[in-house]
Design an enzyme around this catalytic site. Structure first.
Site, PDB file in Angstrom:
ATOM      1  N   ASP A  44     -30.572  41.726  19.896  1.00 53.14           N
ATOM      2  CA  ASP A  44     -29.530  40.947  20.531  1.00 53.14           C
ATOM      3  C   ASP A  44     -28.616  41.913  21.271  1.00 53.14           C
ATOM      4  O   ASP A  44     -28.564  43.101  20.967  1.00 53.14           O
ATOM      5  CB  ASP A  44     -28.763  40.137  19.478  1.00 53.14           C
ATOM      6  CG  ASP A  44     -27.957  39.009  20.097  1.00 53.14           C
ATOM      7  OD1 ASP A  44     -28.093  38.797  21.324  1.00 53.14           O
ATOM      8  OD2 ASP A  44     -27.201  38.351  19.385  1.00 53.14           O
ATOM      9  N   ASP A  79     -25.544  37.237  27.365  1.00 54.24           N
ATOM     10  CA  ASP A  79     -25.133  35.867  27.661  1.00 54.24           C
ATOM     11  C   ASP A  79     -23.782  35.559  27.019  1.00 54.24           C
ATOM     12  O   ASP A  79     -23.307  36.293  26.150  1.00 54.24           O
ATOM     13  CB  ASP A  79     -26.193  34.882  27.154  1.00 54.24           C
ATOM     14  CG  ASP A  79     -26.414  35.012  25.654  1.00 54.24           C
ATOM     15  OD1 ASP A  79     -25.988  34.122  24.906  1.00 54.24           O
ATOM     16  OD2 ASP A  79     -27.034  36.013  25.216  1.00 54.24           O
ATOM     17  N   ALA A 150     -26.043  29.565  20.708  1.00 55.51           N
ATOM     18  CA  ALA A 150     -24.769  28.950  20.310  1.00 55.51           C
ATOM     19  C   ALA A 150     -24.959  27.660  19.532  1.00 55.51           C
ATOM     20  O   ALA A 150     -24.210  26.695  19.709  1.00 55.51           O
ATOM     21  CB  ALA A 150     -23.891  28.715  21.537  1.00 55.51           C
ATOM     22  N   CYS A 233     -37.479  27.627  -8.175  1.00 53.02           N
ATOM     23  CA  CYS A 233     -38.861  27.604  -7.675  1.00 53.02           C
ATOM     24  C   CYS A 233     -39.741  28.490  -8.553  1.00 53.02           C
ATOM     25  O   CYS A 233     -39.344  28.891  -9.654  1.00 53.02           O
ATOM     26  CB  CYS A 233     -38.923  28.023  -6.213  1.00 53.02           C
ATOM     27  SG  CYS A 233     -38.869  29.802  -5.895  1.00 53.02           S
ATOM     28  N   CYS A 235     -41.308  31.391  -7.368  1.00 51.19           N
ATOM     29  CA  CYS A 235     -41.527  32.702  -6.761  1.00 51.19           C
ATOM     30  C   CYS A 235     -41.423  33.795  -7.824  1.00 51.19           C
ATOM     31  O   CYS A 235     -41.087  33.541  -8.986  1.00 51.19           O
ATOM     32  CB  CYS A 235     -40.526  32.947  -5.636  1.00 51.19           C
ATOM     33  SG  CYS A 235     -38.843  33.333  -6.178  1.00 51.19           S
ATOM     34  N   CYS A 238     -37.941  33.895  -9.462  1.00 50.00           N
ATOM     35  CA  CYS A 238     -37.645  32.732 -10.308  1.00 50.00           C
ATOM     36  C   CYS A 238     -38.522  32.696 -11.555  1.00 50.00           C
ATOM     37  O   CYS A 238     -38.123  32.141 -12.588  1.00 50.00           O
ATOM     38  CB  CYS A 238     -37.827  31.442  -9.508  1.00 50.00           C
ATOM     39  SG  CYS A 238     -36.558  31.214  -8.227  1.00 50.00           S
TER      40      CYS A 238
END
Length: 313
Positions: A44, A79, A150, A233, A235, A238
């Site tokens: 960016d 921008d 934005a 969850c 994973c 977890c």
């Protein structure tokens, strides 16, 4: 993040530029070595800092040339990210600058034979005709990706219905054969909706920002660690730790583990979306996900008003 399935990462060229040590290291060794990632890296330009602080200490041409110098794969022009619901006069003035800088970036790339790919960001606040105009004008440029900018304030304030209008009125006026990137979209709750609208890529630091605040992401919303009795969850994190385990840890260790969970959930959702596209069941997944929050349900109903455009694709 590479091990969780990220094919591409994004970082901020302006923050590197402003830090003398990071800047010199990036110039000497290259951006990929600086962040330890071998795949494509997008940067960016400082637009986010511009939206937060109102000014940046770099010009559009300088940031384009700096991104090329440090080996960015996909650079971004400077921008102007106009916030939602501003006065039309401001949105129009900002848009003129955004379009001019996008044109300047393309010119710099061509004149200097820069191989770096280029983002041209669609702006226009929450004025649909300005979004359409910006997308139409940018689509005439030789850009390689079209981010929709934005929109973070809309997502943070649960204005998902307005998000649908902004995204659809941008995407409908962009070329079909160039990737569209929804900037700052980091919550897995909205991934399916965004893909259904035609977004190809997302970026966000949400996984670590939420972890800093002891919040765990899920497709059903966000869980605050202090309120968890069970982990949300299956994973690795977890499965291995309980909420009490995490609460008893030092802050940094806990943050890193929650960030791992957040990444796992995010990339698992993207895999599920790709499978749904393959099976032809994406809209069913969108409707399922949008039951998680009333504002998302309003958004999917708003999306139905674009049925003709959705049918086209």
């Amino acid at each position: 993040v590479g091990k969780y399935g990220a094919d591409i990462v994004i970082t901020n060229a302006y923050l590197i530029y402003k830090d003398d040590d990071l800047k010199q290291k990036a110039i000497d060794e290259g951006l990929h070595k600086l962040i330890n990632f071998d795949g494509p890296v997008m940067t960016d330009s400082g637009s986010f800092q511009l939206s937060v602080y109102g000014d940046v200490d770099i010009t559009n041409s300088e940031v384009i040339e700096f991104q090329d110098l440090i080996g960015t794969d996909i650079g971004t022009s400077l921008d102007i990210p106009t916030a939602p619901f501003v006065e039309r006069e401001k949105a129009e003035a900002d848009l003129e600058i955004t379009i001019e800088r996008a044109k300047e970036a393309v010119k710099i790339k061509k004149e200097n034979n820069i191989e770096m790919l280029l983002n041209s960001v669609v702006q226009g606040s929450t004025f649909m005709d300005l979004r359409q105009r910006c997308a139409s004008e940018l689509s005439q440029l030789d850009a390689d990706l079209y981010p929709i900018g934005a929109v973070v304030p809309l997502m943070e304030s649960y204005h998902y219905k307005e998000l649908v209008d902004v995204v659809m009125n941008s995407i409908m006026y962009l070329p079909d054969n160039v990737p569209r990137h929804l900037m700052g979209a980091g919550h897995p709750m909205i991934f399916a909706l965004a893909v259904a609208m035609g977004c190809d890529m997302f970026d966000s630091a949400a996984y670590i920002l939420y972890a800093e605040d002891d919040r765990l992401l899920s497709t059903r919303g966000t869980f605050k660690l202090e309120n968890l009795q069970e982990m949300p969850c299956s994973c690795e994190v977890c499965s291995k730790y309980t909420p009490d385990d995490l609460r008893a840890m030092p802050k940094k260790q806990r943050r890193d583990l929650i960030a791992q969970h957040n990444l796992h959930v995010s990339f698992a959702e993207l895999r599920l979306i790709r499978q749904a596209i393959y099976e032809g069941s994406l809209m069913e997944l969108v409707e399922e996900r949008c039951r998680a929050h009333p504002a998302l349900l309003d958004a999917v109903r708003q999306l139905a008003s674009y049925a003709e455009d959705l049918e086209k694709y």
